[in-house]
Enzyme design. Structure first.
Site, PDB file in Angstrom:
ATOM      1  N   VAL A  15       0.857  -1.175   0.000  1.00  0.00           N
ATOM      2  CA  VAL A  15       0.000   0.000   0.000  1.00  0.00           C
ATOM      3  C   VAL A  15       0.897   1.229   0.000  1.00  0.00           C
ATOM      4  O   VAL A  15       1.917   1.259   0.701  1.00  0.00           O
ATOM      5  CB  VAL A  15      -0.900   0.029   1.257  1.00  0.00           C
ATOM      6  CG1 VAL A  15      -1.693   1.330   1.338  1.00  0.00           C
ATOM      7  CG2 VAL A  15      -1.856  -1.169   1.255  1.00  0.00           C
ATOM      8  N   SER A 198       6.654   6.290  -1.041  1.00  0.00           N
ATOM      9  CA  SER A 198       7.960   5.702  -1.372  1.00  0.00           C
ATOM     10  C   SER A 198       8.679   5.138  -0.147  1.00  0.00           C
ATOM     11  O   SER A 198       9.902   5.018  -0.150  1.00  0.00           O
ATOM     12  CB  SER A 198       8.864   6.711  -2.093  1.00  0.00           C
ATOM     13  OG  SER A 198       8.259   7.137  -3.297  1.00  0.00           O
ATOM     14  N   ARG A 199       7.904   4.796   0.884  1.00  0.00           N
ATOM     15  CA  ARG A 199       8.453   4.225   2.118  1.00  0.00           C
ATOM     16  C   ARG A 199       9.395   5.186   2.850  1.00  0.00           C
ATOM     17  O   ARG A 199      10.177   4.771   3.701  1.00  0.00           O
ATOM     18  CB  ARG A 199       9.170   2.895   1.850  1.00  0.00           C
ATOM     19  CG  ARG A 199       8.261   1.813   1.280  1.00  0.00           C
ATOM     20  CD  ARG A 199       7.171   1.439   2.292  1.00  0.00           C
ATOM     21  NE  ARG A 199       6.382   0.304   1.865  1.00  0.00           N
ATOM     22  CZ  ARG A 199       5.168   0.379   1.319  1.00  0.00           C
ATOM     23  NH1 ARG A 199       4.625   1.583   1.098  1.00  0.00           N
ATOM     24  NH2 ARG A 199       4.495  -0.698   0.990  1.00  0.00           N
ATOM     25  N   LEU A 200       9.307   6.495   2.531  1.00  0.00           N
ATOM     26  CA  LEU A 200      10.112   7.502   3.232  1.00  0.00           C
ATOM     27  C   LEU A 200       9.259   8.071   4.372  1.00  0.00           C
ATOM     28  O   LEU A 200       8.852   9.221   4.372  1.00  0.00           O
ATOM     29  CB  LEU A 200      10.575   8.586   2.259  1.00  0.00           C
ATOM     30  CG  LEU A 200      11.487   8.069   1.138  1.00  0.00           C
ATOM     31  CD1 LEU A 200      11.844   9.190   0.172  1.00  0.00           C
ATOM     32  CD2 LEU A 200      12.763   7.456   1.738  1.00  0.00           C
TER      33      LEU A 200
END
Length: 221
Positions: A15, A198-200
């Site tokens: 997600v 972006s998983r940041l």
């Protein structure tokens, strides 16, 4: 194992998080205040069981165990929950009175991790909470020999009938079992996590205590 035509490989499940941001400059100076804000927002957003938290403990053997329990108190003293004092978690906490808890509010793409020392709540506090519970829950506390092996469900149902007979509706308050009560986690750290693209992700860590003050830093995701 082959996947059928409608399944998705687990490795492909993901997600993208884009609901909100969380910066250290926007975080309250006191992590208890920040936790209260996020908990209230989770309640307002109708997150299912917003007070559910994963509780991780470990005994002398160092083997961790985790289970979901319910937060039942949050104030400047710490975060409290109630359980059977003869359960696995209680045995581990007697050997190693430290724990971590995790709240996952996935609908808000947030989680909070709180770690610290554990102490038992005063008995009068456990009494007050116990008697605020529905009667069936009070009976259930007497019935359950938590974390021990039992023959089958009928054994437990027989014990429930036994305690229903022992504590009839018109017999007054059900007494608090000696083996049941509360624990309070006294935090030494809070980590607030907000999912980002972006998983940041945004991760803000507080360390310290009310007496020494709290230090706040941003962690790399």
């Amino acid at each position: 194992m082959k996947n059928d035509a409608h399944s998705v490989p687990v490795a492909d499940l993901r997600v993208s998080y884009a609901l909100a941001t969380f910066d250290a400059a926007d975080a309250a100076p006191d992590p208890f205040a920040q936790f209260k804000t996020w908990l209230e927002q989770a309640i307002a957003a109708a997150v299912p069981e917003p007070n559910a938290m994963a509780l991780a403990t470990a005994g002398n053997d160092g083997m961790p165990s985790v289970r979901t329990v319910l937060l039942k108190g949050a104030d400047a003293r710490g975060l409290s929950f109630f359980t059977n004092y003869e359960s696995q978690k209680a045995r581990e906490l007697s050997e190693n009175p430290r724990a971590s808890i995790l709240f996952l509010w996935k609908e808000l793409q947030r989680q909070v991790i709180v770690s610290g020392r554990i102490e038992k709540c005063p008995r009068e506090e456990s009494e007050a909470y116990f008697h605020s519970r529905p009667r069936g829950h009070q009976i259930g506390a007497w019935v359950s020999k938590q974390s021990t092996a039992i023959p089958d469900r009928s054994w437990m149902e027989a014990r429930e009938r036994e305690y229903e007979h022992r504590f009839p509706q018109d017999s007054g308050p059900i007494p608090l079992p000696e083996f049941w009560g509360g624990y309070r986690l006294l935090p030494i750290s809070f980590e607030f996590w907000q999912g980002r693209v972006s998983r940041l992700h945004d991760r803000i860590l507080y360390t310290g205590s009310a007496s020494t003050g709290w230090k706040k830093v941003r962690l790399s995701p």
